[in-house]
Design a protein around this motif. Structure first.
Motif, mmCIF file in Angstrom:
data_model
loop_
_atom_site.group_PDB
_atom_site.id
_atom_site.type_symbol
_atom_site.label_atom_id
_atom_site.label_comp_id
_atom_site.label_asym_id
_atom_site.label_seq_id
_atom_site.Cartn_x
_atom_site.Cartn_y
_atom_site.Cartn_z
ATOM 1 N N ARG A 59 0.820 -1.216 0.000
ATOM 2 C CA ARG A 59 0.000 0.000 0.000
ATOM 3 C C ARG A 59 0.855 1.268 0.000
ATOM 4 O O ARG A 59 0.342 2.366 -0.223
ATOM 5 N N ASP A 60 2.142 1.124 0.293
ATOM 6 C CA ASP A 60 3.001 2.279 0.542
ATOM 7 C C ASP A 60 3.523 2.903 -0.752
ATOM 8 O O ASP A 60 4.152 2.220 -1.580
ATOM 9 N N ILE A 61 3.318 4.200 -0.903
ATOM 10 C CA ILE A 61 3.871 4.957 -2.024
ATOM 11 C C ILE A 61 5.202 5.543 -1.572
ATOM 12 O O ILE A 61 5.263 6.224 -0.546
ATOM 13 N N MET A 221 -5.006 9.805 -6.545
ATOM 14 C CA MET A 221 -5.191 8.911 -7.683
ATOM 15 C C MET A 221 -4.324 7.652 -7.542
ATOM 16 O O MET A 221 -4.804 6.523 -7.741
ATOM 17 N N LYS A 222 -3.056 7.823 -7.190
ATOM 18 C CA LYS A 222 -2.154 6.671 -7.060
ATOM 19 C C LYS A 222 -2.592 5.762 -5.919
ATOM 20 O O LYS A 222 -2.559 4.534 -6.036
ATOM 21 N N LYS A 223 -3.042 6.345 -4.805
ATOM 22 C CA LYS A 223 -3.492 5.540 -3.673
ATOM 23 C C LYS A 223 -4.763 4.773 -4.023
ATOM 24 O O LYS A 223 -4.896 3.583 -3.705
ATOM 25 N N ALA A 228 -7.191 -0.395 -5.212
ATOM 26 C CA ALA A 228 -8.040 -1.144 -6.147
ATOM 27 C C ALA A 228 -7.305 -2.387 -6.652
ATOM 28 O O ALA A 228 -7.890 -3.474 -6.726
ATOM 29 N N ARG A 229 -6.036 -2.236 -6.998
ATOM 30 C CA ARG A 229 -5.250 -3.394 -7.450
ATOM 31 C C ARG A 229 -5.189 -4.475 -6.379
ATOM 32 O O ARG A 229 -5.351 -5.669 -6.661
ATOM 33 N N MET A 243 -15.814 1.291 -7.530
ATOM 34 C CA MET A 243 -16.690 2.144 -6.728
ATOM 35 C C MET A 243 -16.146 2.339 -5.315
ATOM 36 O O MET A 243 -16.184 3.448 -4.767
ATOM 37 N N ARG A 244 -15.626 1.284 -4.713
ATOM 38 C CA ARG A 244 -15.142 1.373 -3.334
ATOM 39 C C ARG A 244 -13.889 2.235 -3.218
ATOM 40 O O ARG A 244 -13.555 2.719 -2.136
ATOM 41 N N CYS A 245 -13.192 2.431 -4.327
ATOM 42 C CA CYS A 245 -11.988 3.268 -4.302
ATOM 43 C C CYS A 245 -12.250 4.672 -4.836
ATOM 44 O O CYS A 245 -11.306 5.417 -5.110
ATOM 45 N N GLY A 246 -13.518 5.031 -4.969
ATOM 46 C CA GLY A 246 -13.852 6.421 -5.240
ATOM 47 C C GLY A 246 -13.923 6.828 -6.691
ATOM 48 O O GLY A 246 -13.976 8.025 -6.997
ATOM 49 N N PHE A 247 -13.959 5.862 -7.608
ATOM 50 C CA PHE A 247 -14.083 6.191 -9.029
ATOM 51 C C PHE A 247 -15.558 6.134 -9.427
ATOM 52 O O PHE A 247 -16.177 5.071 -9.391
ATOM 53 N N SER A 248 -16.101 7.255 -9.812
ATOM 54 C CA SER A 248 -17.510 7.305 -10.189
ATOM 55 C C SER A 248 -17.731 6.960 -11.661
ATOM 56 O O SER A 248 -18.849 6.645 -12.065
#
Length: 273
Positions: A59-61, A221-223, A228-229, A243-248
């Motif tokens: 999860r870490d960027i 966006m990257k997070k 999602a991945r 949807m759960r990651c905020g993309f409409s």
């Protein structure tokens, strides 16, 4: 990763490489040997000393900021989550240091004298095993890796809190990073976050880029794509992850995902592997 469970590398760069912010599908152990390097992980900058170790998860960027003047040398170990499952029967959770580091949002290990010597010796031996490529090399690597992780966990839990003095961070930006991760399905914007945390948009925009290394939009966006991945790899349907990651917008999600990872989302689902 090109092999099952783990990969181990020894790198030396005489000239500073340019490394973009990135994340992995796996756990990473970054064992710093030499160079002039600060390492940015999720809004915190670690001022590295030779012998320091950083732990990052999927999860870490993060990225290193490498300055000229010294060779940049390090060992890098990549671990698939299945590796830890494969040794679970022995009774100890070798991923404990990663779990605790993720909980504390603090990634640095500074091993003491004996621990550092032992960890370096194991890495040198694993390098030798890989170079020789003799019969049973993979089995030997696996055995050395288990030993390395035992001592890595010991070093992690023995590391004193005083080394936090070598970390540059901003408490307000840390709060915002946590908020973003906990609200990925919500609408996240500069205006909304500035209002939520009682900051001016100018201050938030500048301080976020200063500490996180990315603009607020780039980080969100990257997070979102990273989470999602990870959801897809665990079997979550593509639309649900979207949807759960905020993309409409599903189409925009597919385009952004392909641009970030070079593959379409379905290729990350278990049945696509």
């Amino acid at each position: 990763m090109n092999t099952r469970f783990f990969e181990f590398h020894h790198y030396v760069d005489l000239e500073p490489p340019e490394v973009a912010f990135h994340e992995h599908e796996f756990y990473e152990v970054f064992f710093f040997l030499s160079g002039n390097v600060d390492y940015v992980v999720e809004g915190r900058t670690y001022q590295l000393r030779p012998g320091d170790i950083l732990l990052t998860n999927n999860r870490d960027i993060h990225r290193p900021e490498v300055r000229p003047g010294k060779p940049y040398e390090r060992y890098v170990l990549w671990l698939d989550g299945d590796f830890f499952q494969s040794v679970q029967d022995f009774g100890d959770d070798l991923s404990a240091c990663f779990t605790d580091a993720a909980r504390k949002k603090y990634k640095l290990i500074r091993p003491g004298g004996d621990s550092l010597t032992h960890l370096r010796r194991l890495c040198a031996y694993m390098t030798q095993i890989q170079e020789e490529g003799l019969f049973g090399s993979h089995v030997l690597m696996y055995a050395c890796l288990v030993e390395f992780l035992v001592y890595l966990n010991r070093a992690y839990f023995e590391t004193p809190d005083e080394i936090r003095l070598d970390v540059t961070e901003n408490p307000k930006i840390n709060q915002i990073l946590l908020y973003i991760e906990d609200h990925l399905s919500d609408e996240l914007s500069l205006d909304g976050l500035a209002q939520q945390f009682h900051l001016s948009k100018f201050y938030l925009s500048n301080k976020f880029k200063q500490y996180a290394g990315l603009t607020l939009y780039q980080y969100i966006m990257k997070k979102r794509l990273t989470i999602a991945r990870n959801m897809l790899r665990s079997g979550t349907p593509v639309m649900e992850a979207c949807m759960r990651c905020g993309f409409s917008d599903y189409s925009n999600f597919l385009k952004a995902f392909k641009r970030e990872f070079g593959h379409m989302p379905r290729e990350y689902m278990p049945q696509g592997r």
